[in-house]
Structure formats: C-alpha cells, structure tokens
Design a protein around this motif. Structure first.
Motif, short mmCIF file in Angstrom:
data_model
loop_
_atom_site.label_atom_id
_atom_site.label_comp_id
_atom_site.label_asym_id
_atom_site.label_seq_id
_atom_site.Cartn_x
_atom_site.Cartn_y
_atom_site.Cartn_z
N PRO A 38 12.30 -25.36 -13.25
CA PRO A 38 12.11 -25.04 -11.93
C PRO A 38 13.32 -24.89 -10.82
O PRO A 38 12.96 -24.58 -9.86
N ARG A 55 10.87 -20.46 -6.12
CA ARG A 55 11.02 -20.34 -7.47
C ARG A 55 10.97 -18.98 -7.88
O ARG A 55 10.61 -18.01 -7.29
N LEU A 82 4.68 -20.95 -20.56
CA LEU A 82 6.20 -21.18 -20.02
C LEU A 82 6.86 -20.46 -20.93
O LEU A 82 6.67 -20.31 -21.83
N GLU A 100 5.69 -18.33 -15.91
CA GLU A 100 6.65 -19.24 -15.36
C GLU A 100 7.90 -19.55 -16.19
O GLU A 100 7.67 -19.40 -17.57
N GLU A 138 1.47 -19.17 -6.94
CA GLU A 138 1.49 -19.70 -8.31
C GLU A 138 0.86 -18.82 -9.23
O GLU A 138 0.02 -18.24 -9.08
N PRO A 139 1.53 -18.63 -10.56
CA PRO A 139 1.20 -17.42 -11.50
C PRO A 139 -0.18 -17.63 -11.77
O PRO A 139 -0.61 -18.83 -12.00
N ASP A 192 10.08 -16.08 -11.09
CA ASP A 192 9.03 -16.09 -12.59
C ASP A 192 9.76 -14.88 -13.02
O ASP A 192 10.36 -13.84 -12.58
N ARG A 199 9.08 -15.47 -5.95
CA ARG A 199 7.73 -15.45 -5.61
C ARG A 199 7.56 -15.05 -4.20
O ARG A 199 6.34 -14.43 -3.67
#
Length: 325
Positions: free
Chosen positions: A266, A170, A186, A262, A305-306, A172, A248
């Motif tokens: 997705p 993914r 988001l 994010e 993960e952010p 971001d 990422r």
C-alpha cells in the motif's frame, strides 16, 4: 514609488535565474520581463541587472532590492490577506494550479461546493507539472496549487511556502482482462518484473514513480511504450496488453475490456498536498479550499476500490490474443 509589478519581476528573476524562466513562472513574454527590469532601472537611475555572457545577473543593488523587495511583497500580501480575513468570509479571486488528475479528481468536484458555500469567491486554475507549479506559487503567479510526490514525507519547499496533506492516493496496475495476471487479487513487484509497461515520458514525476516501484528489486521496469496521458496509456493496455501504473484519484473511465489489480504494497502511492504562500495563511479562501478538497478526496477514496471479476475454481485462465503469432 517603486512599481510593485516591476519589483515582483526582479524578485522572480532572482529566484528563477534567467529571463526565460522568469517569463514562464510569471506567465509573461520574455520581452515583457525585460521591459519591467528596464523600467525599474530607469526609475532608480541605476541598473538592477547586468550582462553575463549570454545571460543576465542582478547587480549588487539589484540583489539588495530583491532581498528587501521579497520581504516587502510578503508583508503587503499578508496585510491584504489579514484585511480580507476580518470579514471571515471567503471572497475575491484566487488562482489554483494543479496536475491533470489532481484537477479532475479534487479541484473540479470541489468547485460546486465552493460556489455554494462562498458565492463571492471566484476560483480560476492553471494546469502544469508539480515542479513548475511550485515556482508559480513562489513568485506569485498563482495563489495555491496541488502538488504530489511518490515519496512519503513533507515536500521540499521554499521557506516562503506552506503545505498541508490532502490525501494519500494509492496506485494500481491496470491491465487487459485477458492478461494472465488479471485474475489475481494482488500482484507483487516480482510478478511484474518481466512484464511490458507503458509509461509517462522519461524522467517525469510519473516515470520516476514507476521506476521506484522496482528499486527494492534492484531492477528497472520493462517499458516499451510511452504516453503522457493516462487515457492514452489505457489505450496501449487495450491494444497491446501492456501494463500501466495508474493512481486512483482522477482515474479515467476504464473500458469493459480493462481491469485493475491491486499492488500488495500500500505504500505505492502518491502524497497529494495543497501548497500556498505563507503570507496567505490567514486567508479564509485558502482555509475553505483546503477543507473542501480534503472532503472531496475522502469521498473519492471510498469509490476507487478496484472491482474485478475473478476466475471460478477450475476455470481456465484466459488467452492473450496480442501474444499470438
């Protein structure tokens, strides 16, 4: 007997279309490519190429030799692979290509595990753009490569290549902590419509990825800054408040004044594959490489993960110093 290097050069020329492209794909000089073709013509007593304007093309005999030679080279590699596979142990030397973040995020962390698991296996690497890497695998300059595409679905590859998915990576939005969107959990495409971006060079894979983000809105991103490397893009984020679309996997270390938000979709991701020649499918080295890369990517995905600070209720939104006039 026909020299296999000269034969591989002819096959590569048939695929690449020019001496320069063949030299790039095989990692030789144009003069070395011409020498191999001339040597092959002398050995056979008849030319395998002919002049066509400012370039060259294969003669009828050259085309036939390329067609049958490609099959012969595949059979020869398959024979070698099967012979090595009988021991069941990965051994020998393989060269793996990749793009920068794929090498940093997947290949490099895999190397200590591969060395421990298969001490008789030596792995070297080449870094290039995905399109170039496919050509390098096809003509035999490298044995396997990491490639990626932002479109879901199997990659479009020559019939002589196989591929397996490593991971879905993914992306971001990276921004300054003082940006007015930095407090969001988001962001949507609509949120980003008028924001300033820094992008990879025009028409490259990563640039096409950014522009595709805005396709559903029938719009284009507002790109005012350009940088090849993500490290440099992040410096633009810090200095002028531009936004960057950053995957990422293999992401550079983010300074304290930069944060990640994010995307609400997705599917904004890149599909990362390992590609190799079908004639090497029985290779224990390829199987082990695929296994270790998938394991590394799975671990990395859990660490990416952010993590962001959020504004407390009632706290005022931060100012954006780069907008002050």
């Amino acid at each position: 007997m026909i020299d296999t290097l000269a034969l591989r050069t002819l096959v590569a020329l048939d695929s690449a279309g020019s001496v320069t492209a063949t030299a790039d794909a095989l990692g030789y000089t144009s003069a070395a490519i011409s020498h191999q073709l001339q040597k092959l013509s002398r050995y056979l007593g008849s030319p395998v190429t002919e002049r066509t304007g400012r370039g060259i093309a294969l003669t009828p005999m050259g085309r036939e030799l390329s067609r049958r030679g490609a099959e012969l080279l595949q059979d020869l590699e398959s024979l070698e692979t099967d012979a090595r596979a009988r021991s069941g142990e990965p051994r020998g030397r393989i060269t793996v290509g990749g793009f920068s973040t794929g090498i940093r995020g997947v290949l490099v962390p895999s190397l200590p595990l591969l060395k421990e698991t298969a001490p008789e296996l030596t792995i070297t690497n080449i870094e290039e753009e995905p399109d170039e890497l496919i050509d390098m695998v096809t003509v035999g300059r490298i044995d396997a490569s990491l490639i990626f595409d932002w479109r879901e679905g199997p990659p479009q590859l020559p019939s002589t290549l196989n591929s397996e998915l490593i991971t879905v990576d993914r992306a971001d939005i990276v921004m300054h902590r003082d940006h007015h969107l930095a407090s969001r959990h988001l962001v949507t495409r609509q949120d980003l419509l008028r924001e300033v971006f820094v992008s990879a060079p025009r028409n490259g894979v990563c640039h096409r990825w950014l522009t595709a983000l805005f396709d559903p809105l029938n719009a284009e991103p507002r790109i005012e800054y350009w940088a090849m490397e993500y490290d440099t893009q992040i410096e633009f984020v810090r200095a002028v408040g531009a936004l960057a679309l950053v995957p990422r996997l293999g992401r550079p270390h983010l300074p304290a004044d930069v944060t990640v938000v994010e995307l609400d979709d997705p599917s904004i991701a890149r599909w990362i594959y390992l590609v190799w020649r079908a004639s090497m499918s029985a290779s224990p080295a390829i199987s082990l490489l695929l296994e270790q890369m998938r394991a590394v990517a799975e671990v990395a995905a859990g660490k990416c993960e952010p993590e962001r600070e959020r504004l407390s209720v009632g706290e005022s939104e931060p100012q954006r110093p780069w907008l002050a006039t």
